[in-house]
Design a protein around this motif. Structure first.
Motif, PDB file in Angstrom:
ATOM      1  N   MET A  11      64.790 103.543  91.577  1.00 16.72           N
ATOM      2  CA  MET A  11      64.546 103.934  90.188  1.00 16.72           C
ATOM      3  C   MET A  11      64.545 102.719  89.267  1.00 16.72           C
ATOM      4  SD  MET A  11      66.249 107.692  89.745  1.00 16.72           S
ATOM      5  CE  MET A  11      67.891 107.280  90.281  1.00 16.72           C
ATOM      6  N   ALA A  14      61.272 101.009  89.734  1.00 16.59           N
ATOM      7  CA  ALA A  14      60.242 101.776  89.042  1.00 16.59           C
ATOM      8  C   ALA A  14      60.301 101.516  87.537  1.00 16.59           C
ATOM      9  CB  ALA A  14      60.400 103.262  89.338  1.00 16.59           C
ATOM     10  N   ASP A  15      61.518 101.427  86.984  1.00 13.84           N
ATOM     11  CA  ASP A  15      61.670 101.143  85.557  1.00 13.84           C
ATOM     12  C   ASP A  15      61.077  99.781  85.198  1.00 13.84           C
ATOM     13  OD1 ASP A  15      62.963 103.565  85.212  1.00 13.84           O
ATOM     14  OD2 ASP A  15      64.967 102.686  85.055  1.00 13.84           O
ATOM     15  N   LEU A  30      58.524 105.530  93.425  1.00 14.05           N
ATOM     16  CA  LEU A  30      59.257 106.794  93.352  1.00 14.05           C
ATOM     17  C   LEU A  30      58.761 107.803  94.391  1.00 14.05           C
ATOM     18  CD1 LEU A  30      59.450 106.986  89.483  1.00 14.05           C
ATOM     19  CD2 LEU A  30      61.361 106.560  91.052  1.00 14.05           C
ATOM     20  N   HIS A  33      59.945 106.806  97.852  1.00 14.70           N
ATOM     21  CA  HIS A  33      61.366 107.084  98.040  1.00 14.70           C
ATOM     22  C   HIS A  33      61.605 108.585  98.218  1.00 14.70           C
ATOM     23  CE1 HIS A  33      65.080 104.847  98.260  1.00 14.70           C
ATOM     24  NE2 HIS A  33      65.666 105.950  97.837  1.00 14.70           N
ATOM     25  N   LEU A  48      64.944 111.650  91.145  1.00 10.07           N
ATOM     26  CA  LEU A  48      63.665 110.983  91.388  1.00 10.07           C
ATOM     27  C   LEU A  48      62.504 111.749  90.760  1.00 10.07           C
ATOM     28  CD1 LEU A  48      64.277 109.843  95.065  1.00 10.07           C
ATOM     29  CD2 LEU A  48      63.956 108.325  93.109  1.00 10.07           C
ATOM     30  N   ARG A  51      62.596 111.052  87.054  1.00  8.52           N
ATOM     31  CA  ARG A  51      62.129 109.706  86.740  1.00  8.52           C
ATOM     32  C   ARG A  51      60.612 109.627  86.897  1.00  8.52           C
ATOM     33  NH1 ARG A  51      65.395 105.221  86.317  1.00  8.52           N
ATOM     34  NH2 ARG A  51      66.834 106.873  85.785  1.00  8.52           N
TER      35      ARG A  51
END
Length: 111
Positions: A11, A14-15, A30, A33, A48, A51
């Motif tokens: 995460m 991804a951010d 994401l 995963h 997930l 997000r």
């Protein structure tokens, strides 16, 4: 409590991608995963999916963003994060500012 093979790291990565304008890369991290590690862990799946919904909400893929939040709510009906995400996407779909507090909406109409 989030580990299943470092979901927090996925995460965070991804951010970083999303903040750098690489939404597609954030989505890939994401989704990978989710597909690889999250299946037996409902809490990780919910986090997930939320997000991923947030990443998608920043793109033209609002319908897909909504689907991610709906999946999260299906897994955890009490998830406030998923509920807030759905409300945000609904407002985006209506062309409203998702960051305006709901109490402020309709103020003009009350006069």
């Amino acid at each position: 409590a989030l580990d299943p093979s470092a979901a927090g790291v996925a995460m965070a990565l991804a951010d970083v991608h999303a903040a750098a304008g690489r939404g597609d890369a954030a989505q890939r991290v994401l989704r990978r995963h989710l597909d690889t590690y999250a299946a037996p862990h409902t809490g990780v799946q919910v986090a997930l999916h939320c997000r991923l919904g947030a990443v998608l909400a920043a793109s033209p893929s609002l319908t897909e963003a909504m689907a991610q939040y709906q999946t999260a709510l299906g897994l955890a009906p009490a998830s406030e994060e998923a509920r807030r995400g759905m409300n945000r996407v609904e407002r985006l779909m209506k062309g409203q500012d998702p960051d305006t507090p709901e109490e402020e909406e309709g103020v003009e109409e009350e006069g």
